[in-house]
Design a protein around this motif. Structure first.
Motif, PDB file in Angstrom:
ATOM      1  N   TRP A  18       0.835  -1.205   0.000  1.00 47.49           N
ATOM      2  CA  TRP A  18       0.000   0.000   0.000  1.00 47.49           C
ATOM      3  C   TRP A  18       0.871   1.257   0.000  1.00 47.49           C
ATOM      4  N   LEU A  19       1.908   1.246   0.822  1.00 45.68           N
ATOM      5  CA  LEU A  19       2.769   2.429   0.931  1.00 45.68           C
ATOM      6  C   LEU A  19       3.513   2.702  -0.375  1.00 45.68           C
ATOM      7  N   LEU A  20       3.925   1.629  -1.053  1.00 40.18           N
ATOM      8  CA  LEU A  20       4.771   1.800  -2.242  1.00 40.18           C
ATOM      9  C   LEU A  20       3.952   1.776  -3.534  1.00 40.18           C
ATOM     10  N   ARG A  21       2.626   1.876  -3.402  1.00 39.13           N
ATOM     11  CA  ARG A  21       1.768   1.832  -4.583  1.00 39.13           C
ATOM     12  C   ARG A  21       2.122   2.986  -5.511  1.00 39.13           C
ATOM     13  N   PRO A  22       2.371   2.688  -6.785  1.00 35.67           N
ATOM     14  CA  PRO A  22       2.671   3.781  -7.714  1.00 35.67           C
ATOM     15  C   PRO A  22       1.408   4.587  -7.966  1.00 35.67           C
ATOM     16  N   ARG A  23       1.619   5.830  -8.254  1.00 36.36           N
ATOM     17  CA  ARG A  23       0.467   6.683  -8.529  1.00 36.36           C
ATOM     18  C   ARG A  23       0.245   6.767 -10.027  1.00 36.36           C
ATOM     19  N   THR A  24      -1.001   6.785 -10.428  1.00 37.65           N
ATOM     20  CA  THR A  24      -1.287   6.894 -11.868  1.00 37.65           C
ATOM     21  C   THR A  24      -1.339   8.365 -12.239  1.00 37.65           C
ATOM     22  N   VAL A  25      -0.185   8.983 -12.141  1.00 32.76           N
ATOM     23  CA  VAL A  25      -0.126  10.412 -12.442  1.00 32.76           C
ATOM     24  C   VAL A  25       0.974  10.625 -13.467  1.00 32.76           C
ATOM     25  N   ALA A  26       0.615  11.226 -14.530  1.00 32.20           N
ATOM     26  CA  ALA A  26       1.637  11.577 -15.501  1.00 32.20           C
ATOM     27  C   ALA A  26       2.343  12.805 -14.987  1.00 32.20           C
ATOM     28  N   LYS A  27       3.670  12.744 -15.054  1.00 31.90           N
ATOM     29  CA  LYS A  27       4.471  13.830 -14.480  1.00 31.90           C
ATOM     30  C   LYS A  27       4.034  15.187 -15.021  1.00 31.90           C
ATOM     31  N   ALA A  28       3.769  15.219 -16.333  1.00 35.80           N
ATOM     32  CA  ALA A  28       3.490  16.501 -16.961  1.00 35.80           C
ATOM     33  C   ALA A  28       2.067  16.954 -16.705  1.00 35.80           C
ATOM     34  N   ALA A  29       1.169  15.998 -16.522  1.00 38.55           N
ATOM     35  CA  ALA A  29      -0.249  16.338 -16.440  1.00 38.55           C
ATOM     36  C   ALA A  29      -0.591  17.031 -15.130  1.00 38.55           C
TER      37      ALA A  29
END
Ligand SMILES: Nc1nc2c(c(=O)[nH]1)N[C@H]1C(S)=C(S)[C@@H](COP(=O)(O)O)O[C@H]1N2
Ligand SMILES: [Mo]
Length: 531
Positions: A135-146
């Motif tokens: 849970w802690l290391l879950r990647p985020r679905t965020v595009a760096k630029a967006a």
């Protein structure tokens, strides 16, 4: 770099949380079966004898805290590694925590007194740690630029519209999964919450254990030991202070990482094996029998020459001989295997229970119920044998068997099966490397040869002729003898040596031997400076 740091910190916090949960479950369900203690116990049992010897010699009674600290440190290190790897490869998380879980479960189940569900705390702890780290290391679905809101909207729209895999692909294109590397506010908040949660769980575990210990302490204090049918005679006049060792300073040697807690109300002793009639006794049953009271010196086979693992106490107990006669020891049985609640086995020769010596199931020590660390509520005591061969603490079972058929715990590890105490002596005064003025100096100490008795103690200065020391009165052949010698000290460095002769006439050998495998030998020597 920050990714790895993030992984390391998350690994540590997740492991801490998992361990705290495991310890809480153990405290509530099976006191003393927490994963840390289980791993520690397994390490102790697996430690080769020379290493154990070294630890006992160099660390003394600190060996247990040191071991637990080392285990915690290793665990922490593995948690850090799991976190760092997990930050890059998600698969490392279940693998790492899984390995730790397997080790914890295996350790718990390997304990000699283990029951199947003893694996549950470690298992639960590993699952919690793994899930937490995931849970802690879950990647985020965020595009760096967006912009932060954009991907969320993008995620919702196509999936809701079609629910088709095609849409999912579109989402990934719109919002690539990127592992996080830094410590954003949300992560810091989560870590803080988990640390607090671990603290609460640990606090709860300590609270539960504390409550139980208080209740146990109360029932120990409330335990009224009957008066001895055969009280020990008063100590003879002329005995010097220190003859009897106080319970608080009596040496403690055992493999128990946490002191076994036994409710005296549920304690029972079973005598079985090669007997005509099995016997089962409650503590009340035991206390209804005639009790004897005896001054007995107990010492550890691991004691080095001049070492501290020896003490004398006034013990109250039930003679074992009467119980064995009731049970009817069958022909051929030559070993009593005493088992304790935590699974220790101590093998005692049957003869030493039947030859007339005061071998007993002790319930009292120096006028009070046995202290918890000395075997409450009942331990064995065999005068003339080292503790490992005759003094099982927290005993619940006596099995009559043969030495051929069964090796007890220490014998399995190479120690002698017989365990007869060797004649020995110690200089307590002056202390090693003491400085003193020239003139008369009192040299003093103790000597012991339980079951044989001390006949003579001699002192030699600088390797010269032996002079007989004065023996103070003592309680019996099962207690040590205090001795003193008046030495006319001249200026300069000197070495003082002592040797004892038992009442059979055997002189304590000069030859140095290590405690392993059947007790140290050699003369205790102390170097001092006069003038
Ligand atoms: N259950 C149990 N009993 C045990 C031991 C142990 O490790 N577990 N150690 C033995 C050893 S080696 C010694 S020297 C004595 C020490 O007894 P004490 O700690 O009361 O001095 O207990 C003996 N009884
Ligand atoms: Mo011992």
């Amino acid at each position: 770099m920050t990714g790895r740091l993030r992984g390391a910190v998350c690994g540590m916090v997740a492991a801490g949380f998992g361990i705290a949960v495991a310890e809480l479950i153990a405290a509530a369900a099976r006191p003393g079966a927490g994963p840390l203690v289980a791993v520690g116990g397994a390490v102790i049992d697996a430690t080769p004898t020379p290493v154990k010897e070294f630890a006992v010699r160099e660390l003394g009674t600190n060996d247990k805290p040191v071991l637990l600290s080392v285990i915690s440190l290793v665990l922490l290190l593995l948690a850090v590694v799991t976190g760092m790897l997990g930050a890059r490869w998600r698969r490392a998380i279940p693998v790492g925590t899984g390995v730790l879980g397997v080790v914890g479960v295996a350790a718990a189940l390997s304990r000699p007194a283990a029951v199947v569900w003893d694996g549950i705390p470690a298992l639960a702890g590993a699952v919690v740690a793994g899930a937490t780290l995931w849970w802690l290391l879950r990647p985020r679905t965020v595009a760096k630029a967006a912009a932060p809101e954009a991907p969320v909207a993008a995620t919702k729209a196509p999936v809701a519209a079609t629910g088709a895999p095609v849409a999912a692909t579109e989402v990934q294109v719109a919002a690539p999964v990127v592992p996080e590397t830094g410590f954003d506010r949300r992560l810091v908040l989560r870590l803080g919450m988990l640390a607090a949660g671990a603290g609460v769980a640990e606090f709860g575990a300590l609270g539960i254990t504390g409550q139980r210990d208080k209740a146990l302490g109360n029932s120990r204090e409330a335990l009224e030991l009957p008066a001895a049918a055969e009280p020990a005679p008063p100590l003879p006049g002329g005995i010097a202070p220190g003859f009897t060792t106080a319970n608080s300073t009596f040496y403690r040697v055992d493999t128990a990482l946490t002191v076994p807690r036994i409710d005296p109300a549920t304690w029972s002793l079973r005598i079985h094996g090669m007997v005509d009639r099995e016997i089962e006794l409650s503590l009340a049953d035991l206390l209804r029998r005639p009790l004897i009271e005896r001054d007995i010196t107990l010492n550890c086979v691991s004691n080095e020459v001049g070492g501290p693992y020896i003490g004398t106490a006034r013990w109250l107990g039930v003679p074992l001989a009467a119980l064995l006669r009731e049970a009817g020891v069958q022909a051929g049985a030559d070993q009593i295997v005493a088992r304790s609640v935590e699974g220790m086995t101590i093998g005692t020769p049957v003869v030493t229970a039947l030859d007339g010596r005061d071998t007993m199931l002790a319930v009292g020590m120096n006028g009070e119920p046995l202290p918890l660390e000395h075997g409450f509520p009942v331990r064995m005591l065999t005068p003339g044998l080292y503790g490992y061969a005759g003094a099982c603490k927290w005993v619940t079972e006596l099995e009559l068997t043969t030495f051929d058929r069964f090796d007890a715990y220490w014998v399995e590890r190479g120690w002698g099966a017989e365990g007869t105490v060797k004649t020995a002596s110690r200089i307590d005064k002056p202390k090693p490397f003491a400085r003193m003025a020239a003139g008369p100096v009192t040299v003093a100490g103790v000597a012991w040869a339980q079951q044989r008795g001390i006949g003579k103690v001699e002192v030699s200065v600088d390797g010269g002729a032996w002079s007989e020391a004065e023996l103070l009165p003592t309680a019996s052949i099962d207690t040590w003898v205090q001795w003193r010698y008046s030495w006319k000290a001249s200026a300069g460095p000197h070495s003082l040596a002592v040797r004892a002769t038992d009442k059979t006439g055997a002189v304590q050998p000069e030859q140095r031997a290590t405690p392993f495998p059947d007790g140290a030998t050699g003369w205790h020597t102390v170097t001092v400076t006069v003038g």
